[in-house]
Design an enzyme around this catalytic site. Structure first.
Site, PDB file in Angstrom:
ATOM      1  N   SER A  90       8.809 -56.768  10.675  1.00 41.64           N
ATOM      2  CA  SER A  90       8.647 -56.429  12.084  1.00 41.64           C
ATOM      3  C   SER A  90       9.132 -57.582  12.965  1.00 41.64           C
ATOM      4  O   SER A  90      10.302 -57.963  12.898  1.00 41.64           O
ATOM      5  CB  SER A  90       7.178 -56.059  12.350  1.00 41.64           C
ATOM      6  OG  SER A  90       7.018 -55.411  13.577  1.00 41.64           O
ATOM      7  N   ASP A 216      10.160 -44.609  10.209  1.00 38.85           N
ATOM      8  CA  ASP A 216       9.360 -45.695  10.769  1.00 38.85           C
ATOM      9  C   ASP A 216       8.672 -45.206  12.036  1.00 38.85           C
ATOM     10  O   ASP A 216       9.321 -44.760  12.983  1.00 38.85           O
ATOM     11  CB  ASP A 216      10.269 -46.896  11.074  1.00 38.85           C
ATOM     12  CG  ASP A 216       9.489 -48.170  11.362  1.00 38.85           C
ATOM     13  OD1 ASP A 216       8.532 -48.109  12.168  1.00 38.85           O
ATOM     14  OD2 ASP A 216       9.841 -49.222  10.809  1.00 38.85           O
ATOM     15  N   HIS A 245       6.126 -47.939   8.848  1.00 41.28           N
ATOM     16  CA  HIS A 245       6.601 -49.249   9.298  1.00 41.28           C
ATOM     17  C   HIS A 245       6.254 -50.396   8.339  1.00 41.28           C
ATOM     18  O   HIS A 245       7.076 -51.296   8.118  1.00 41.28           O
ATOM     19  CB  HIS A 245       6.017 -49.549  10.681  1.00 41.28           C
ATOM     20  CG  HIS A 245       6.494 -50.835  11.289  1.00 41.28           C
ATOM     21  ND1 HIS A 245       7.824 -51.067  11.594  1.00 41.28           N
ATOM     22  CD2 HIS A 245       5.821 -51.959  11.643  1.00 41.28           C
ATOM     23  CE1 HIS A 245       7.951 -52.271  12.123  1.00 41.28           C
ATOM     24  NE2 HIS A 245       6.757 -52.835  12.156  1.00 41.28           N
TER      25      HIS A 245
END
Length: 278
Positions: A90, A216, A245
């Site tokens: 991320s 995602d 995710h």
């Protein structure tokens, strides 16, 4: 005070620095770390400045502080190994790319997991998708005590794992699963970081393994395609069809581990990745 959730797994003279995401914790990188260590790597799961403590501690830091903690951890690890790889999830993926851009002589390869330049995944409400306006809010002191509270599915497709993580997230122990919300001003810092990294992607010459979930829920696959199209080094793309995710802990984490280990090992032995960015 922030708790330390960092981990170190001793292996050979090839090191991997793992970087967690915004409001996250090294715990979200631990399974990947263990898998890479089983493959022989020395692995460090670092803790970003301001994380694993209170919301106020996080708000007291900026993206420059987060990056400085990455560079410090990388410098320490590279003193112990012959090859250094860096991988992040991320926001951690953005910080890994920034390290590769600013310190190309340090970084042999990058693992780009669920890169998040924008929160534009399918589970993000329209208000969240306007979060790119938050730098303006911060500039004028608006919403310092406001947060976007995490919503199901929390980046996790596996329902049993999702229940465990959400329980830990809302337990008050931020070192276990991170904070339950993203403070507006910290998100503003993320967007400032994303702007900086986007401008420097063309200077990334290290090989990149870009892994991203097709579905995602937080950051669309367009974030991965942005990296693929702009970096200058060789690229391999790994698109995952049974995860959301949090690909480092979700259903296909073993695929992420195996592909990462193979990717890093091929670079050490002099083999080039098979796909090159357009």
């Amino acid at each position: 005070m922030a708790n330390s959730a960092e981990f170190i797994y001793e292996g050979d003279r090839t090191g991997v620095l793992l970087i967690h995401g915004l409001t996250g914790t090294p715990t979200e990188m631990r399974l990947v770390g263990k898998g890479l260590n089983r493959a022989g790597f020395t692995v460090v799961g670092m803790q970003l400045a301001g994380h694993c403590g209170t919301e106020d501690e996080l708000l007291a830091t900026t993206w420059e502080d987060w990056y400085a903690s990455v560079e410090a951890a990388a410098e320490t690890l590279r003193g112990r190994v012959d090859h250094l790889f860096v991988a992040g999830l991320s926001m951690g993926a953005l910080l890994a790319l920034r390290l590769a851009a600013r310190r190309p002589e340090w970084v042999d390869g990058v693992g780009v997991y669920g890169a998040t330049f924008r929160y534009d995944g399918w589970s993000i409400p329209w208000t969240g998708k306007l979060s790119f306006l938050l730098p303006w809010f911060k500039r004028f002191g608006i919403g310092r005590k406001r947060s976007f509270i995490e919503q199901p599915p929390y980046g996790i497709r596996d329902e049993r794992l999702r229940a465990q993580v959400s329980s830990a997230m809302f337990s008050g122990d931020s070192a276990a699963a991170g904070l339950p919300g993203n403070p507006w001003h910290s998100l503003a810092e993320l967007y400032a970081l994303a702007k900086d990294v986007r401008k420097s992607l063309h200077t990334v010459t290290a090989p990149c393994l870009i892994a991203h979930a097709v579905e995602d829920d937080v950051a669309s696959v367009g974030n991965a395609q942005l990296v693929e199209s702009r970096v200058s080094g060789p690229v391999e793309m790994l698109l995952l069809g049974d995860s959301y995710h949090m690909i480092t802990i979700d259903r296909e984490r073993r695929t992420v581990i195996d592909r990462s280990a193979d990717f890093f090992q091929r670079i050490v032995t002099g083999a080039r990745p098979t796909r090159v960015a357009a």
